[in-house]
Design a protein around this motif. Structure first.
Motif, mmCIF file in Angstrom:
data_model
loop_
_atom_site.group_PDB
_atom_site.id
_atom_site.type_symbol
_atom_site.label_atom_id
_atom_site.label_comp_id
_atom_site.label_asym_id
_atom_site.label_seq_id
_atom_site.Cartn_x
_atom_site.Cartn_y
_atom_site.Cartn_z
ATOM 1 N N LEU A 170 -9.373 23.677 -20.390
ATOM 2 C CA LEU A 170 -8.164 24.089 -21.098
ATOM 3 C C LEU A 170 -6.947 23.449 -20.452
ATOM 4 C CD1 LEU A 170 -6.794 26.630 -19.135
ATOM 5 C CD2 LEU A 170 -9.044 27.497 -19.733
ATOM 6 N N LEU A 171 -5.831 23.455 -21.162
ATOM 7 C CA LEU A 171 -4.558 23.061 -20.560
ATOM 8 C C LEU A 171 -4.064 24.247 -19.744
ATOM 9 C CD1 LEU A 171 -2.759 21.251 -23.540
ATOM 10 C CD2 LEU A 171 -4.139 20.251 -21.709
ATOM 11 N N ARG A 172 -3.790 24.030 -18.479
ATOM 12 C CA ARG A 172 -3.470 25.157 -17.595
ATOM 13 C C ARG A 172 -2.309 25.980 -18.147
ATOM 14 N NH1 ARG A 172 -0.864 21.995 -12.334
ATOM 15 N NH2 ARG A 172 0.952 21.121 -13.399
ATOM 16 N N THR A 173 -2.432 27.285 -18.058
ATOM 17 C CA THR A 173 -1.412 28.188 -18.572
ATOM 18 C C THR A 173 -0.378 28.554 -17.513
ATOM 19 O OG1 THR A 173 -2.801 30.100 -18.038
ATOM 20 C CG2 THR A 173 -3.016 29.171 -20.243
ATOM 21 N N HIS A 174 -0.626 28.206 -16.279
ATOM 22 C CA HIS A 174 0.314 28.431 -15.177
ATOM 23 C C HIS A 174 -0.054 27.468 -14.050
ATOM 24 C CE1 HIS A 174 -2.653 31.955 -14.091
ATOM 25 N NE2 HIS A 174 -3.257 30.806 -14.296
ATOM 26 N N THR A 175 0.806 27.382 -13.048
ATOM 27 C CA THR A 175 0.501 26.491 -11.921
ATOM 28 C C THR A 175 -0.249 27.228 -10.806
ATOM 29 O OG1 THR A 175 2.761 26.909 -11.123
ATOM 30 C CG2 THR A 175 2.371 24.850 -12.309
ATOM 31 N N SER A 176 -0.634 28.491 -11.067
ATOM 32 C CA SER A 176 -1.378 29.271 -10.071
ATOM 33 C C SER A 176 -2.713 28.656 -9.675
ATOM 34 C CB SER A 176 -1.604 30.696 -10.579
ATOM 35 O OG SER A 176 -0.379 31.357 -10.776
ATOM 36 N N PRO A 177 -3.401 27.881 -10.556
ATOM 37 C CA PRO A 177 -4.632 27.221 -10.083
ATOM 38 C C PRO A 177 -4.404 26.342 -8.864
ATOM 39 C CG PRO A 177 -4.523 27.121 -12.468
ATOM 40 C CD PRO A 177 -3.210 27.690 -12.006
ATOM 41 N N GLY A 178 -3.180 25.867 -8.690
ATOM 42 C CA GLY A 178 -2.874 25.098 -7.485
ATOM 43 C C GLY A 178 -3.069 25.923 -6.223
ATOM 44 N N GLN A 179 -2.807 27.243 -6.323
ATOM 45 C CA GLN A 179 -3.031 28.116 -5.179
ATOM 46 C C GLN A 179 -4.525 28.183 -4.843
ATOM 47 O OE1 GLN A 179 -1.311 31.957 -5.824
ATOM 48 N NE2 GLN A 179 0.562 31.147 -6.758
ATOM 49 N N VAL A 180 -5.345 28.291 -5.897
ATOM 50 C CA VAL A 180 -6.789 28.372 -5.689
ATOM 51 C C VAL A 180 -7.294 27.097 -5.020
ATOM 52 C CG1 VAL A 180 -9.028 28.631 -6.809
ATOM 53 C CG2 VAL A 180 -7.031 29.873 -7.692
ATOM 54 N N ARG A 181 -6.879 25.951 -5.560
ATOM 55 C CA ARG A 181 -7.339 24.675 -5.004
ATOM 56 C C ARG A 181 -6.833 24.479 -3.583
ATOM 57 N NH1 ARG A 181 -9.812 21.411 -8.614
ATOM 58 N NH2 ARG A 181 -9.696 22.030 -10.810
ATOM 59 N N ALA A 182 -5.644 24.975 -3.285
ATOM 60 C CA ALA A 182 -5.121 24.859 -1.917
ATOM 61 C C ALA A 182 -5.970 25.675 -0.949
ATOM 62 C CB ALA A 182 -3.669 25.311 -1.867
ATOM 63 N N MET A 183 -6.334 26.897 -1.351
ATOM 64 C CA MET A 183 -7.167 27.738 -0.472
ATOM 65 C C MET A 183 -8.567 27.153 -0.304
ATOM 66 S SD MET A 183 -6.182 31.734 -1.211
ATOM 67 C CE MET A 183 -5.793 31.677 -2.951
ATOM 68 N N GLU A 184 -9.054 26.433 -1.322
ATOM 69 C CA GLU A 184 -10.380 25.821 -1.231
ATOM 70 C C GLU A 184 -10.396 24.603 -0.314
ATOM 71 O OE1 GLU A 184 -12.380 26.750 -5.620
ATOM 72 O OE2 GLU A 184 -11.148 24.955 -5.344
ATOM 73 N N THR A 185 -9.256 23.902 -0.216
ATOM 74 C CA THR A 185 -9.255 22.613 0.484
ATOM 75 C C THR A 185 -8.445 22.593 1.776
ATOM 76 O OG1 THR A 185 -7.372 21.881 -0.872
ATOM 77 C CG2 THR A 185 -9.581 21.352 -1.681
ATOM 78 N N MET A 186 -7.524 23.535 1.960
ATOM 79 C CA MET A 186 -6.662 23.508 3.142
ATOM 80 C C MET A 186 -7.080 24.577 4.149
ATOM 81 S SD MET A 186 -2.960 22.897 1.227
ATOM 82 C CE MET A 186 -2.072 22.611 2.767
ATOM 83 N N LYS A 187 -6.898 24.260 5.392
ATOM 84 C CA LYS A 187 -7.254 25.198 6.462
ATOM 85 C C LYS A 187 -6.044 26.083 6.776
ATOM 86 C CE LYS A 187 -9.023 25.383 11.207
ATOM 87 N NZ LYS A 187 -9.461 24.597 12.388
ATOM 88 N N PRO A 188 -6.194 27.412 6.687
ATOM 89 C CA PRO A 188 -5.060 28.299 6.994
ATOM 90 C C PRO A 188 -4.762 28.317 8.484
ATOM 91 C CG PRO A 188 -7.059 29.572 6.516
ATOM 92 C CD PRO A 188 -7.395 28.127 6.267
ATOM 93 N N PRO A 189 -3.528 28.706 8.846
ATOM 94 C CA PRO A 189 -2.441 29.128 7.945
ATOM 95 C C PRO A 189 -1.731 27.929 7.305
ATOM 96 C CG PRO A 189 -1.710 29.214 10.212
ATOM 97 C CD PRO A 189 -3.160 28.844 10.258
ATOM 98 N N PHE A 190 -1.168 28.150 6.112
ATOM 99 C CA PHE A 190 -0.403 27.090 5.445
ATOM 100 C C PHE A 190 0.552 27.702 4.431
ATOM 101 C CE2 PHE A 190 -4.330 27.538 2.962
ATOM 102 C CZ PHE A 190 -3.826 27.759 1.687
ATOM 103 N N LYS A 191 1.516 26.884 4.008
ATOM 104 C CA LYS A 191 2.505 27.283 3.001
ATOM 105 C C LYS A 191 2.648 26.129 2.009
ATOM 106 C CE LYS A 191 5.754 28.056 6.099
ATOM 107 N NZ LYS A 191 7.045 28.466 6.722
ATOM 108 N N ILE A 192 2.428 26.403 0.723
ATOM 109 C CA ILE A 192 2.528 25.332 -0.280
ATOM 110 C C ILE A 192 3.346 25.816 -1.482
ATOM 111 C CG2 ILE A 192 0.322 24.314 0.398
ATOM 112 C CD1 ILE A 192 0.289 25.886 -2.957
ATOM 113 N N VAL A 193 3.938 24.855 -2.167
ATOM 114 C CA VAL A 193 4.502 25.095 -3.497
ATOM 115 C C VAL A 193 3.815 24.129 -4.447
ATOM 116 C CG1 VAL A 193 6.737 26.053 -2.889
ATOM 117 C CG2 VAL A 193 6.456 23.578 -2.947
ATOM 118 N N SER A 194 3.564 24.599 -5.667
ATOM 119 C CA SER A 194 2.834 23.796 -6.636
ATOM 120 C C SER A 194 3.638 23.723 -7.941
ATOM 121 C CB SER A 194 1.448 24.400 -6.892
ATOM 122 O OG SER A 194 0.726 23.627 -7.819
ATOM 123 N N PRO A 195 4.447 22.667 -8.114
ATOM 124 C CA PRO A 195 5.239 22.533 -9.343
ATOM 125 C C PRO A 195 4.480 21.742 -10.402
ATOM 126 C CG PRO A 195 5.909 20.859 -7.768
ATOM 127 C CD PRO A 195 4.775 21.622 -7.125
#
Length: 340
Positions: free
Chosen positions: A166-191
């Motif tokens: 689907l065409l994403r309905t929000h940019t929140s999937p960026g949060q999911v992908r960040a948690m899957e690929t980045m090692k915490p702790p971290f801070k991201i913005v996904s525009p």
């Protein structure tokens, strides 16, 4: 034979003297020097002469051919020089004349807001994480704790490509992908751009959002309010205040709606804020434990803060635009007002 050559010579001199263009000269040359031209035709007449007369006649014809060739070459050189001089005159540039002024382009108001927010967040230690615009059901809904019967999954609200994409309905999937690929702790913005089946004065099928995510230990709503209060003062002005109102989002618990003091009346009450002095600009909360678990992290070790805002909405509030379509209709009378 000599009489014929004399006649042709006079014709060539006359025609060559009249031509003014190289193309015209080529036509004359072809008439007399081509394979079937007048001068090669003289050679064919040698067969009618006696053996004694042929050598002398052939020599005269060859000399005539050489003369004609040199004449045409010289004339072509003259016409070429003349054409070049005319071209120089025609294409001459008067360096004393004022140059043509062209208007410089500038950034779109939504891009201005996007860059301003990115500057504010990166100044607070965030990194920019951009996800794909075509998402799968897991990253757009399931991982974010959006149930199978949630209204957002309905086809009248979401642009589906097939049962899973689907065409994403929000940019929140960026949060999911960040948690899957980045090692915490971290801070991201996904525009980025998002898409929903919605279209009126304040909504469009395509619009822009920016999500923020902080993953660390022992985070609370107090941390979120301090973060968003700093953001509001950066985007609007230093006197802007924020307040939280309880709300519900599947991917945060507790969840809040975030209001800021009206950028028009500064809290006094006006038509823009409907007399309340406050305007809602984003939503957020503490990341739901299920979301952290769905993304492969331990919710007993890590906590998260998430927030999201519409870049178009902030641009409309900040610049006094009352219809979202004015931002995308391409009317230069509107867009040129945002030149800095």
């Amino acid at each position: 034979m000599e009489g014929k050559i004399k006649e042709l010579r006079a014709q060539i001199e006359e025609l060559a003297g009249k031509v003014a263009q190289i193309d015209e000269l080529k036509d004359v040359r072809f008439k007399y020097l081509s394979k079937n031209g007048a001068i090669p035709a003289l050679m064919k007449q040698l067969g009618s002469l006696s053996k004694e007369e042929r050598p002398a006649a052939g020599k005269i014809i060859n000399e005539f051919k050489v003369w004609a060739t040199e004449l045409f070459d010289k004339k072509e050189e003259e016409l070429g020089k003349k054409a070049l001089e005319m071209r120089y005159i025609k294409e001459a540039v008067d360096v004393t004349m004022p140059s043509k002024k062209s208007k410089a382009g500038h950034l779109h108001p939504v891009t201005l807001v996007r860059n301003e927010l990115i500057d504010a967040f990166t100044g607070m230690g965030f990194t920019v994480f951009e996800g794909p615009e075509i998402e799968d059901d897991f990253h757009n809904f399931t991982a974010l704790n959006v149930s199978a019967d949630h209204p957002a999954r309905d086809k009248q609200d979401t642009f589906y490509i097939n049962d899973d994409l689907l065409l994403r309905t929000h940019t929140s999937p960026g949060q999911v992908r960040a948690m899957e690929t980045m090692k915490p702790p971290f801070k991201i913005v996904s525009p980025g751009r998002v898409f929903r089946c919605d279209d009126d004065g304040t909504h469009a099928p395509m619009f822009h959002q920016m999500e923020g995510l902080v993953i660390d230990k022992n985070l609370s709503l107090c941390d979120l309010q301090g973060l968003l209060d700093t953001l509001a003062k950066t985007v609007f002005d230093k006197d802007t205040k924020t307040r939280f109102r309880p709300s519900f989002f599947p991917f945060t618990e507790p969840s809040v709606e975030v209001d800021v003091t009206c950028c028009e009346c500064h809290g006094a009450g006006c038509s823009l804020c409907k007399g309340t002095g406050w305007i809602e600009i984003l939503g957020g909360g503490v990341v739901n434990r299920n979301v952290i678990k769905n993304c492969g992290l331990d919710p007993d070790e890590w906590t998260g803060l998430a927030f999201g805002t519409g870049l178009d909405r902030i641009a409309m509030l900040k610049y006094g635009v009352n219809n979202i379509h004015l931002l995308y209709d391409g009317d230069v009378r509107i867009l040129s007002q945002f030149r800095k």
